[in-house]
Design an enzyme around this catalytic site. Sequence first.
Site, PDB file in Angstrom:
ATOM      1  N   TYR A  68      -9.919   5.764  12.530  1.00  0.00           N
ATOM      2  CA  TYR A  68     -10.940   5.566  13.562  1.00  0.00           C
ATOM      3  C   TYR A  68     -10.569   6.228  14.892  1.00  0.00           C
ATOM      4  O   TYR A  68     -11.313   6.101  15.848  1.00  0.00           O
ATOM      5  CB  TYR A  68     -11.141   4.073  13.832  1.00  0.00           C
TER       6      TYR A  68
ATOM      7  N   LYS B  38      -2.154   0.007   2.451  1.00  0.00           N
ATOM      8  CA  LYS B  38      -2.255   0.840   1.241  1.00  0.00           C
ATOM      9  C   LYS B  38      -1.004   1.727   1.162  1.00  0.00           C
ATOM     10  O   LYS B  38      -1.087   2.933   0.917  1.00  0.00           O
ATOM     11  CB  LYS B  38      -3.514   1.710   1.298  1.00  0.00           C
TER      12      LYS B  38
ATOM     13  N   ASP C 193      -6.276  -3.433  -1.845  1.00  0.00           N
ATOM     14  CA  ASP C 193      -7.241  -3.725  -2.916  1.00  0.00           C
ATOM     15  C   ASP C 193      -6.939  -5.072  -3.564  1.00  0.00           C
ATOM     16  O   ASP C 193      -7.846  -5.849  -3.872  1.00  0.00           O
ATOM     17  CB  ASP C 193      -7.289  -2.605  -3.966  1.00  0.00           C
TER      18      ASP C 193
ATOM     19  N   ASP D 190     -11.573  -3.288   9.166  1.00  0.00           N
ATOM     20  CA  ASP D 190     -13.026  -3.208   9.289  1.00  0.00           C
ATOM     21  C   ASP D 190     -13.681  -3.838   8.060  1.00  0.00           C
ATOM     22  O   ASP D 190     -14.543  -4.721   8.164  1.00  0.00           O
ATOM     23  CB  ASP D 190     -13.402  -1.722   9.388  1.00  0.00           C
TER      24      ASP D 190
END
Length: 425
Positions: free
Chosen positions: A151, A221, A286, A310
Site C-alpha cells: 500500500y 506470508k 491463509d 486489510d
Amino acid sequence: MKQPEKLKIIDEQLIVPDNPIIPFIAGDGIGPEIWQAARRVFDSAVNKIYGNDRQVHWKQVLAGGASYQESGTWLPEETLTTLKKYLVAIKGPLTTPVGEGHRSINVTLRQELDLFACVRPVQYYLGTPSPVKHPENVDITVFRENTEDIYAGIDFESGSAGAKKLLQLLKDNHQIDKVRFPETSSFAIKPVSSEGSKRIVRAALNYAIMQKKGSVTLVHKGNIMKKTEGSFKKWGYEAAAEFKKQVFTSVEYNQIRQKQGKIAADEAQLQAKKDGKVLVNDIIADNFFQQSLLHPENFDVIATLNLNGDYISDALAAQVGGIGIAPGANINYQTKRAIFEATHGTAPQFAGQNKLNPTSLILSGAMLFEYIGWNKVALEIKNAVTIAIEKQHVTVDFAAVLPQATELSTSGFADYLIELITKRD
Ligand code: NAD
C-alpha cells in the site's frame, strides 16, 4: 465553564484538559448524518459521567468532497496542520477521489501524520445478525501496519519508464525469468522495514499487556515472501524479546522443546500463562483465515502487515455483523497523534436519507474516549449500544434481517442511545 484547550504532550505523556478541543471531519455521503448522531451520543455520555466538569469542544475541519466543493482541494493544508496541532481527531467516511494523480485521502492522512497503527477491535454485540454459529467467540483486536507494504503506493504501470527500469534491474539480477509476461507487466514495490515492523508489533504487545490479553499472533506470508513477510515475523519476535518477563514467545517454546522435549515446553508455556505473560506466536495468513473462522477463540491480538490486515479486518468484522458497526483508529503511539474513524465508506446512494447505521462511528468515538483516558464515557457508550442491539432497536441494515426488530432512523437510533444513557443509573 473552563476555557477550551488543546491536548498536549508532556514527558511523552498525553495530557488531556477537562475541556479538550477535538477536531472532527464529518465526511461525505452519509458522513454528516452519522456524525450528527454520533456527536449527540458522545456529548450525552460525557455529560452523564462528568456533568459540567468536562466537555468536549468539537472543532470542524474540512476534507473530502465537501472540501473539494468549497475550496477545490480534497485535503487542505490547513486541515493537516490542525490535525497535527490538536493530536487527536475523529472522522466520518470520505469519498476517494477518482482519476489520475489522486490518492485516497485516508491513505494520505495516515502517511502524512505517520499514523502507523490501524487498530480494529472486533467483538460481538449480542443480538447482532451474524453468518457464523458462534460469533460470541470473536474478540480479536487487529493491529495493521499502516505505512508500508504494497500500500506504500509505489506502482509502475506496464510500459512506463519506471516499469522498464525495473525490468532492466530484474534482467541484471537474472530474475527476469520469474516474470511470466515481462513486457506487459505492471509492478508494485513492497517495502517492509525493521523499524516499521517492530513499532507495530510493540504497539500490539503494549496493548495486549495493558488490556491483559492472552496472546499476540504475528500473521504473515513469510513462507512465500521470505525477505519481506518473513522478515516481519523475524523482527516481530525481536521486538517481543524486548518485553522479556512480560511475554513468552514461540521461539522460547521451541528452544525448550529442542533441549528438553515437548512436555517440558508445554509446561513452560502453561506456567507463563499462569504468570500472566502474553504468549507471542505466529501463523501464515491463509491458515489464519481458516483458523479464525473455525476457532476464533484462539486469537486475542493480531499484528500484521498492511495488505493482510486489510483483508483480515473486514473478514473478522463480517463474522460479528459487518462493517456497519466495526470501529477503527489510526494511531502513532510515539507522537500520540490519532484519528478515530468509521470503517465503512460513504454509502453515497443512502446520503441524506437518515437511514444507515451510525454505530461504527459511535464505537470509534468510544475508542477515542478510551484513548484519552475517559474510560467511563467509553463504557457508557458501549453499554448503550449493547442494550440497543440486545433489545433489537436498530437501523435498517440489522432490522432487515431481524424480524422482531424495531427499525429506527439514524437520528432515531441516536435518540434511543441517549435515552438509555440518561435514564440508566
Ligand atoms: P461503502 O462502505 O460506502 O458502502 C458499501 C455498502 O455497505 C453500502 O451500499 C451499504 O449497503 C453498506 N453500508 C456502508 N455503510 C453502512 C452503514 N453505516 N450502515 C449500514 N450499511 C452500510 O463502500 P463503497 O460503496 O465501496 O464506497 C463508497 C465510497 O466510500 C468510495 O468513494 C470509497 O472510496 C469510500 N470509502 C471510504 C472509506 C473511509 O473513508 N474510511 C472506507 C471505504 C470506502
